[in-house]
Design an enzyme around this catalytic site. Sequence first.
Site, PDB file in Angstrom:
ATOM      1  N   GLU A 164      48.582  41.126  37.924  1.00  0.00           N
ATOM      2  CA  GLU A 164      48.321  40.558  36.279  1.00  0.00           C
ATOM      3  C   GLU A 164      49.103  41.589  35.207  1.00  0.00           C
ATOM      4  O   GLU A 164      48.489  42.406  34.593  1.00  0.00           O
ATOM      5  CB  GLU A 164      46.800  40.806  36.028  1.00  0.00           C
ATOM      6  CG  GLU A 164      46.007  40.029  37.028  1.00  0.00           C
ATOM      7  CD  GLU A 164      44.509  39.887  36.711  1.00  0.00           C
ATOM      8  OE1 GLU A 164      43.894  40.567  35.375  1.00  0.00           O
ATOM      9  OE2 GLU A 164      43.891  39.051  37.124  1.00  0.00           O
ATOM     10  N   GLU A 357      42.373  36.266  43.711  1.00  0.00           N
ATOM     11  CA  GLU A 357      41.069  36.578  43.066  1.00  0.00           C
ATOM     12  C   GLU A 357      40.272  35.164  42.575  1.00  0.00           C
ATOM     13  O   GLU A 357      40.997  34.489  41.882  1.00  0.00           O
ATOM     14  CB  GLU A 357      41.282  37.442  41.739  1.00  0.00           C
ATOM     15  CG  GLU A 357      41.707  38.834  42.312  1.00  0.00           C
ATOM     16  CD  GLU A 357      41.623  39.928  41.248  1.00  0.00           C
ATOM     17  OE1 GLU A 357      41.007  39.646  40.126  1.00  0.00           O
ATOM     18  OE2 GLU A 357      42.416  40.797  41.164  1.00  0.00           O
TER      19      GLU A 357
HETATM   20  C1  FCB Z   1      40.878  40.819  37.081  1.00  0.00           C
HETATM   21  C2  FCB Z   1      41.206  42.164  37.706  1.00  0.00           C
HETATM   22  C3  FCB Z   1      40.157  42.690  38.710  1.00  0.00           C
HETATM   23  C4  FCB Z   1      38.905  42.354  38.276  1.00  0.00           C
HETATM   24  C5  FCB Z   1      38.464  40.889  37.900  1.00  0.00           C
HETATM   25  C6  FCB Z   1      36.954  40.479  37.451  1.00  0.00           C
HETATM   26  O1  FCB Z   1      41.497  40.603  35.752  1.00  0.00           O
HETATM   27  O2  FCB Z   1      42.526  41.791  38.501  1.00  0.00           O
HETATM   28  O3  FCB Z   1      40.608  43.906  38.945  1.00  0.00           O
HETATM   29  O4  FCB Z   1      38.325  43.237  37.189  1.00  0.00           O
HETATM   30  O5  FCB Z   1      39.400  40.745  36.805  1.00  0.00           O
END
Ligand code: FCB
Length: 456
Positions: A164, A357
């Site tokens: 990110e 994620e």
């Molecule tokens: C993302 C991050 C991860 C976690 C999630 C909830 O932005 O990559 O580390 O904090 O959010």
Amino acid sequence: MLTFPDDFVWGAATSAYQIEGAWNEDGKGESIWDRFCHTPGRAAGGATGDIACDHYHRYTADVDMLAALGVKAYRFSLAWTRLFPDGGSQPNPAGFDFYRRLIAALRERGIMPMVTLYHWDLPQALQDKGGWTNRDTAYRFADYAARAFEQFGANVPLWATLNEPTLIAFAGHALGIKAPGTRRFWTVLTVVHHLLLAHGLAVEAFREVAPATAADLPDPGIGIVLSVRPTHPASDRPADIRAAQLMNHLTQDLYFEPLFRGRYPTDALAFFRRRLVRPKIQPGDLDHISRPIDFLGINVYTRGLVAANRFNPAFGVRQVAPSGPTTAMGWEIYPPCLFEVLQLAQTYTDLPLYITENGAAFADKTQTGGTIADQDRIDFLRSYLAEAHRAIAAGAKLKGYFVWSLLDNFEWDEGYEPRFGLIHVDFETLERTWKQSAHWYREVIARNGISETLLG
Ligand code: FCB
């Protein structure tokens, strides 16, 4: 029944600072997150990752839980400061040993490692020299990455350079809510550029080292993890539509275009130029940045909703509160965003895609008998996975899905309050307990999809 492709990679994800603890053990150096959390008033409730889930000492039991879940892959990150405590060339053998043991434990249980090289924990020693505002950091990163490829490459088929970049740049360097916690808007574009350069140089190092994986693993590949929160306008007023477009330029195009088209998007550059912010691009940089990669990872949780606001000096944009249900983070539960981000990715690339994620924080309730009932998390995962299934049916090359997160963990500036885990962690005793969502996810993996009973 929503059945997924036979070779679909079901996974779970974590990151080093959020779970490991042992922040200064066995030769580990200080990272910007150590410094940030040790500074009063930064993370909620004075929380730190000093101990976190104590995964550093409990990794074997945690890997056993991954095996019991049945995941095919586990995404975790290396703490740069465990391997090179001051970000220089002096290695810390104990750090290499830790990750070697972790990777071996995964491999013994048939779990494929996906390694993120940078999940936000820059060596503080490099921050002291300017961090990501200093071009040299990109070269230090590529050196560290090369050593990681050499040492762990045989057992790691999937490598992600950065997690990110947009969060690092904007939350870390303009809003100041994440490490290093600076509020210098004029540095944001330089930070973005150096991050992307670091990515490109690491991809080149990967091709040069050309690690060969063990015979039972897929060929090795490298990619990057982008967070995509598609922004929608709160109304169809032209000013609101422009506000949403601007947010998408800054959070999506600013990364997709240089990575996949070898140029910065004119709209985003114009926005910065009007604020007298110019990137420090050197000849050839965009060639490094756009080197071909092997897959794209996308983190997706929600969408953004905005309206124009000419009184906001930074972006001229105001976030609009969602009218529908939200998670404990206040993030709107909006499953179609997962479909939307996969469509978006396909406008730039036909590479294999991974959802690296996806998940949700909820205030989990423990029932008598110790069961942790988190039906809301099950509903969330089911509805987002249904969108993943829809995207595959529509032709997306989605190869895998990683739940955020394996464990409740340290949620950055928000501390330990938001719980994202499939597994509950008692932060007093560090005891782990399966939530109902963990049992549910194990069934999904076992059936390679969501059957009628699991549709709920
Ligand atoms: C993302 C991050 C991860 C976690 C999630 C909830 O932005 O990559 O580390 O904090 O959010």
